[in-house]
Design a protein around this motif. Structure first.
Motif, PDB file in Angstrom:
ATOM      1  N   ARG A   1      -8.513  47.941  -8.202  1.00 53.15           N
ATOM      2  CA  ARG A   1      -7.607  48.587  -7.266  1.00 53.15           C
ATOM      3  C   ARG A   1      -7.383  47.772  -5.995  1.00 53.15           C
ATOM      4  NH1 ARG A   1     -10.306  51.079  -3.109  1.00 53.15           N
ATOM      5  NH2 ARG A   1     -12.571  51.269  -3.320  1.00 53.15           N
ATOM      6  N   PHE A   2      -8.113  46.681  -5.813  1.00 49.62           N
ATOM      7  CA  PHE A   2      -7.977  45.930  -4.576  1.00 49.62           C
ATOM      8  C   PHE A   2      -6.688  45.110  -4.569  1.00 49.62           C
ATOM      9  CE2 PHE A   2     -12.833  45.885  -4.014  1.00 49.62           C
ATOM     10  CZ  PHE A   2     -12.757  47.132  -3.429  1.00 49.62           C
ATOM     11  N   ALA A   3      -6.147  44.929  -3.380  1.00 52.03           N
ATOM     12  CA  ALA A   3      -4.913  44.146  -3.224  1.00 52.03           C
ATOM     13  C   ALA A   3      -5.272  42.736  -2.801  1.00 52.03           C
ATOM     14  CB  ALA A   3      -4.010  44.800  -2.177  1.00 52.03           C
ATOM     15  N   PHE A   4      -4.969  41.767  -3.634  1.00 45.92           N
ATOM     16  CA  PHE A   4      -5.323  40.390  -3.349  1.00 45.92           C
ATOM     17  C   PHE A   4      -4.131  39.624  -2.787  1.00 45.92           C
ATOM     18  CE2 PHE A   4      -8.047  41.341  -7.180  1.00 45.92           C
ATOM     19  CZ  PHE A   4      -9.126  41.722  -6.407  1.00 45.92           C
ATOM     20  N   THR A   5      -4.410  38.421  -2.303  1.00 46.23           N
ATOM     21  CA  THR A   5      -3.378  37.579  -1.728  1.00 46.23           C
ATOM     22  C   THR A   5      -2.230  37.407  -2.718  1.00 46.23           C
ATOM     23  OG1 THR A   5      -5.030  36.406  -0.447  1.00 46.23           O
ATOM     24  CG2 THR A   5      -2.894  35.322  -0.743  1.00 46.23           C
ATOM     25  N   GLY A   6      -1.001  37.599  -2.219  1.00 47.26           N
ATOM     26  CA  GLY A   6       0.157  37.452  -3.093  1.00 47.26           C
ATOM     27  C   GLY A   6       0.464  38.699  -3.896  1.00 47.26           C
ATOM     28  N   GLY A   7      -0.297  39.779  -3.695  1.00 50.74           N
ATOM     29  CA  GLY A   7      -0.017  41.028  -4.380  1.00 50.74           C
ATOM     30  C   GLY A   7      -0.538  41.084  -5.798  1.00 50.74           C
ATOM     31  N   GLY A   8      -1.254  40.047  -6.256  1.00 51.14           N
ATOM     32  CA  GLY A   8      -1.781  40.055  -7.610  1.00 51.14           C
ATOM     33  C   GLY A   8      -3.139  40.703  -7.680  1.00 51.14           C
ATOM     34  N   GLN A   9      -3.747  40.623  -8.851  1.00 48.54           N
ATOM     35  CA  GLN A   9      -5.076  41.191  -9.045  1.00 48.54           C
ATOM     36  C   GLN A   9      -5.981  40.163  -9.688  1.00 48.54           C
ATOM     37  OE1 GLN A   9      -4.271  44.837 -11.182  1.00 48.54           O
ATOM     38  NE2 GLN A   9      -4.476  46.027  -9.315  1.00 48.54           N
ATOM     39  N   ASP A  10      -5.811  38.917  -9.347  1.00 48.37           N
ATOM     40  CA  ASP A  10      -6.648  37.874  -9.911  1.00 48.37           C
ATOM     41  C   ASP A  10      -7.948  37.752  -9.141  1.00 48.37           C
ATOM     42  OD1 ASP A  10      -4.090  37.158 -11.237  1.00 48.37           O
ATOM     43  OD2 ASP A  10      -5.311  35.478 -11.923  1.00 48.37           O
ATOM     44  N   GLU A  11      -9.041  37.721  -9.872  1.00 43.37           N
ATOM     45  CA  GLU A  11     -10.347  37.492  -9.259  1.00 43.37           C
ATOM     46  C   GLU A  11     -10.731  36.023  -9.298  1.00 43.37           C
ATOM     47  OE1 GLU A  11     -12.187  39.154  -7.461  1.00 43.37           O
ATOM     48  OE2 GLU A  11     -11.454  41.194  -7.695  1.00 43.37           O
ATOM     49  N   ILE A  12      -9.859  35.184  -9.829  1.00 47.17           N
ATOM     50  CA  ILE A  12     -10.126  33.746  -9.862  1.00 47.17           C
ATOM     51  C   ILE A  12      -8.801  33.033  -9.644  1.00 47.17           C
ATOM     52  CG2 ILE A  12      -9.927  33.636 -12.393  1.00 47.17           C
ATOM     53  CD1 ILE A  12     -12.183  31.497 -12.276  1.00 47.17           C
ATOM     54  N   LEU A  13      -8.791  32.050  -8.752  1.00 45.64           N
ATOM     55  CA  LEU A  13      -7.546  31.391  -8.382  1.00 45.64           C
ATOM     56  C   LEU A  13      -7.808  29.928  -8.049  1.00 45.64           C
ATOM     57  CD1 LEU A  13      -4.502  31.859  -7.867  1.00 45.64           C
ATOM     58  CD2 LEU A  13      -5.088  32.372  -5.484  1.00 45.64           C
ATOM     59  N   PHE A  14      -6.982  29.050  -8.621  1.00 46.42           N
ATOM     60  CA  PHE A  14      -7.069  27.613  -8.355  1.00 46.42           C
ATOM     61  C   PHE A  14      -5.784  27.194  -7.636  1.00 46.42           C
ATOM     62  CE2 PHE A  14      -9.496  28.433 -12.241  1.00 46.42           C
ATOM     63  CZ  PHE A  14     -10.738  27.955 -11.870  1.00 46.42           C
ATOM     64  N   LEU A  15      -5.875  26.977  -6.310  1.00 49.39           N
ATOM     65  CA  LEU A  15      -4.701  26.550  -5.560  1.00 49.39           C
ATOM     66  C   LEU A  15      -4.343  25.115  -5.923  1.00 49.39           C
ATOM     67  CD1 LEU A  15      -5.440  28.018  -2.014  1.00 49.39           C
ATOM     68  CD2 LEU A  15      -3.997  28.967  -3.818  1.00 49.39           C
ATOM     69  N   ASN A  16      -3.055  24.889  -6.189  1.00 50.71           N
ATOM     70  CA  ASN A  16      -2.587  23.573  -6.647  1.00 50.71           C
ATOM     71  C   ASN A  16      -3.319  23.160  -7.922  1.00 50.71           C
ATOM     72  OD1 ASN A  16      -0.982  23.347  -4.251  1.00 50.71           O
ATOM     73  ND2 ASN A  16      -2.816  22.667  -3.162  1.00 50.71           N
ATOM     74  N   GLY A  17      -3.649  24.147  -8.749  1.00 49.98           N
ATOM     75  CA  GLY A  17      -4.446  23.879  -9.941  1.00 49.98           C
ATOM     76  C   GLY A  17      -3.801  22.931 -10.929  1.00 49.98           C
ATOM     77  N   GLU A  18      -2.470  22.846 -10.886  1.00 51.88           N
ATOM     78  CA  GLU A  18      -1.792  21.919 -11.803  1.00 51.88           C
ATOM     79  C   GLU A  18      -2.159  20.474 -11.516  1.00 51.88           C
ATOM     80  OE1 GLU A  18       0.666  22.455  -8.137  1.00 51.88           O
ATOM     81  OE2 GLU A  18      -0.396  23.804  -9.531  1.00 51.88           O
ATOM     82  N   ARG A  19      -2.643  20.189 -10.303  1.00 52.92           N
ATOM     83  CA  ARG A  19      -2.989  18.810  -9.946  1.00 52.92           C
ATOM     84  C   ARG A  19      -4.372  18.418 -10.452  1.00 52.92           C
ATOM     85  NH1 ARG A  19      -0.461  19.029  -3.917  1.00 52.92           N
ATOM     86  NH2 ARG A  19      -2.581  19.629  -3.297  1.00 52.92           N
ATOM     87  N   TYR A  20      -5.207  19.411 -10.793  1.00 51.00           N
ATOM     88  CA  TYR A  20      -6.561  19.085 -11.270  1.00 51.00           C
ATOM     89  C   TYR A  20      -6.945  19.951 -12.471  1.00 51.00           C
ATOM     90  CZ  TYR A  20      -7.512  22.964  -7.994  1.00 51.00           C
ATOM     91  OH  TYR A  20      -7.487  24.151  -7.311  1.00 51.00           O
ATOM     92  N   ALA A  21      -5.937  20.296 -13.264  1.00 55.04           N
ATOM     93  CA  ALA A  21      -6.185  21.167 -14.418  1.00 55.04           C
ATOM     94  C   ALA A  21      -7.229  20.578 -15.359  1.00 55.04           C
ATOM     95  CB  ALA A  21      -4.876  21.433 -15.165  1.00 55.04           C
TER      96      ALA A  21
END
Length: 516
Positions: free
Chosen positions: A401-421
């Motif tokens: 039920r928590f509101a995360f950054t960007g309005g999503g519900q992800d508990e795991i996030l890789f910023l610019n993840g495409e650069r170090y996938a």
């Protein structure tokens, strides 16, 4: 009627000439039956470290009588080993005299104690005294009970090289306790470390906690050999309150750090590797069979680096964490936060980041796990350095039920993840995510289970979403989707509580489920 107006005029004049009448509640009675009553019969201080003053306790003194009473004396006598201070109606001291309490009114007495060290061992010792009230020849007492405890105090100190913290008495940190470069601090099994508000244990050399400890069998959560860090407030209300002290900080020169069978709670962050300029070799911390919980902070300002940080259970700025059989929970900002070349290796970990707070329902705006490849220092972007993240047989979960950054519900996030996938590897793990429902982390890819819809509240025995019993337990429920879904990992044969792992189909997460 013609005589009525003159009569009223005469009565008015007589009223003016008569002396003023005091209200009944202001008239002081000397009747010996006029007794006081109190909000409690005992003022009790929880265990307080010697030489450190207690918190201030309140005692309400009630006058239930219709008339006022004069309290001839209020006092408490200090005795060898303890000093008391009172604040009564704005007057400070050990005694007060001639305090008038109006009828049906009350008086507030504030009590504080400071206890001197004794030759006794680490066990708390009892100090008793009486707070006395003398009114109209009556002597009444309220007991004052304090529990003192001797301790080792470390206040803005550079520790001796190769220092050893024993478990015979608690250790109390004020401001900073520093392990210098080239030095090692060893903390023995069962040590208790209490830190004052804003205090840090800063490691420029090496920290070894329970590094050679080998339990004989299964551990209970309250096992006496677990090393425990927490704030120095001992009252019940502070038992599980986040953000009471700083945390453990590992600076750029730190190396070969081992933390085993340890609980770290109620801090601004649990473990922080602070190497913002990515100096090589990077600091490294190994964490095994540990619990990190109740972590929260307003922005932490590091003036020397021009950097503001939010709280995290594990926070890596260009540093390396190897974490096994570890639980992270109740982290109000991040459970894991890594930037700029950090390396995380997580095996058999449980990130059950439910937010719990007595009497409130905080909303977390951040994911439990966040990684990024850059950061700004003094508003200047640092060079991009790709992080590396490997997670096996682990759980990342929380209330949906928590509101995360960007309005999503992800508990795991890789910023610019495409650069170090290519640096991200998650296998045989349970994740709460919408962002990664496709691709290499998706359902049934590499053995991962995403967003289990069948009984998500049954992952764990007892959570804020499904409280069973008096406490939360992040051991696996009998219906848990994590049961028997892991793969054997070389060298990891026990769980957080030193129970053996199933050699063929171990459970996912920090706990191996016990067979009934």
């Amino acid at each position: 009627m013609r005589f009525l107006l003159p009569l009223l005029l005469v009565l008015s004049c007589l009223t003016v000439l008569l002396p003023g009448c005091e209200p009944k509640e202001d008239l002081v009675t000397t009747d010996s039956s006029a007794m006081l009553s109190f909000s409690t019969d005992t003022v009790k201080f929880d265990t307080v470290f010697t030489t450190v003053g207690t918190v201030t306790k309140r005692l309400w003194v009630y006058n239930r009588n219709s008339r006022a009473v004069k309290v001839e004396e209020i006092g408490i006598q200090s005795q060898p080993g303890v000093t008391y201070s009172l604040l009564i109606d704005g007057d400070a001291g050990a005694t007060a005299r001639d305090k008038v309490i109006r009828g049906k009114d009350s008086l507030l007495v504030l009590v504080r104690a400071t206890i001197d060290p004794t030759p006794s061992d680490e066990k708390p010792f009892l100090v008793e005294n009486d707070l006395r009230f003398r009114t109209n020849g009556n002597d009444q007492q309220v007991k004052v009970v304090s529990y003192g405890q001797n301790a080792y105090f470390h206040d803005n100190v550079r520790l001796a090289c190769d220092a050893i913290w024993k478990a015979d008495k608690p250790h109390v940190i004020y401001n900073v306790a520093l392990v210098d470069s080239g030095c090692t601090l060893t903390i023995e099994p069962g040590a208790r470390i209490y830190s004052h508000a804003g205090a840090f244990l800063v490691v420029k050399g090496s920290l070894r906690i329970n590094s050679n400890y080998k339990p004989a069998g299964e551990l209970k959560p309250d096992d006496r050999n677990i090393v425990r860090f927490q704030g120095d407030r001992r009252e019940q209300d502070y038992t599980e309150a986040p953000g009471q002290w700083g945390g453990l900080e590992f600076d750029a020169s730190s190396h070969d750090n081992i933390i085993r069978f340890t609980e770290i709670k109620n801090a601004s962050f649990g473990l922080l590797i602070y190497n913002p300029y990515n100096r090589q070799p990077r600091p490294k911390v190994t964490v095994e069979n540990s619990v990190i919980k109740n972590i929260s902070s307003a922005s932490l300002d590091f003036a020397s680096g021009g950097l503001s940080l939010q709280g995290a259970g594990l926070l890596g700025l260009s540093g390396d964490f190897t974490v096994r059989n570890t639980l992270l929970t109740n982290c109000w900002e991040y459970a894991i936060w890594g930037v700029q070349g950090c390396v995380y290796q997580l095996d058999y970990c449980t990130i059950a980041n439910y937010i719990t707070a007595p009497g409130s329902s905080p909303i977390r705006q951040t994911p439990s796990v966040l990684l990024a490849d850059n950061i700004k220092i003094n508003n200047q972007a640092r060079p991009i350095v790709a992080p590396r993240f490997t997670m096996r047989n682990s759980i990342v979960w929380a209330q949906q039920r928590f509101a995360f950054t960007g309005g999503g519900q992800d508990e795991i996030l890789f910023l610019n993840g495409e650069r170090y996938a290519g640096n991200i590897s998650i296998t045989n793990s349970i994740l709460l995510t919408k962002e990664y429902t496709a691709g290499p982390l998706s359902q049934n890819k590499n053995g991962n289970i995403l967003n289990p819809t069948e009984g998500p509240n049954y992952l764990f025995k007892s959570t804020p979403a499904r409280l069973r019993g008096k406490t939360y337990s992040y051991e696996l429920d009998t219906l848990s989707a994590a049961s028997n879904k892991g793969v054997p990992l070389p060298g990891v044969t026990i769980d957080l509580l030193n129970r053996p792992r199933d050699p063929a189909t171990p459970d996912i997460g920090a706990y191996e489920r016990k067979n009934p």
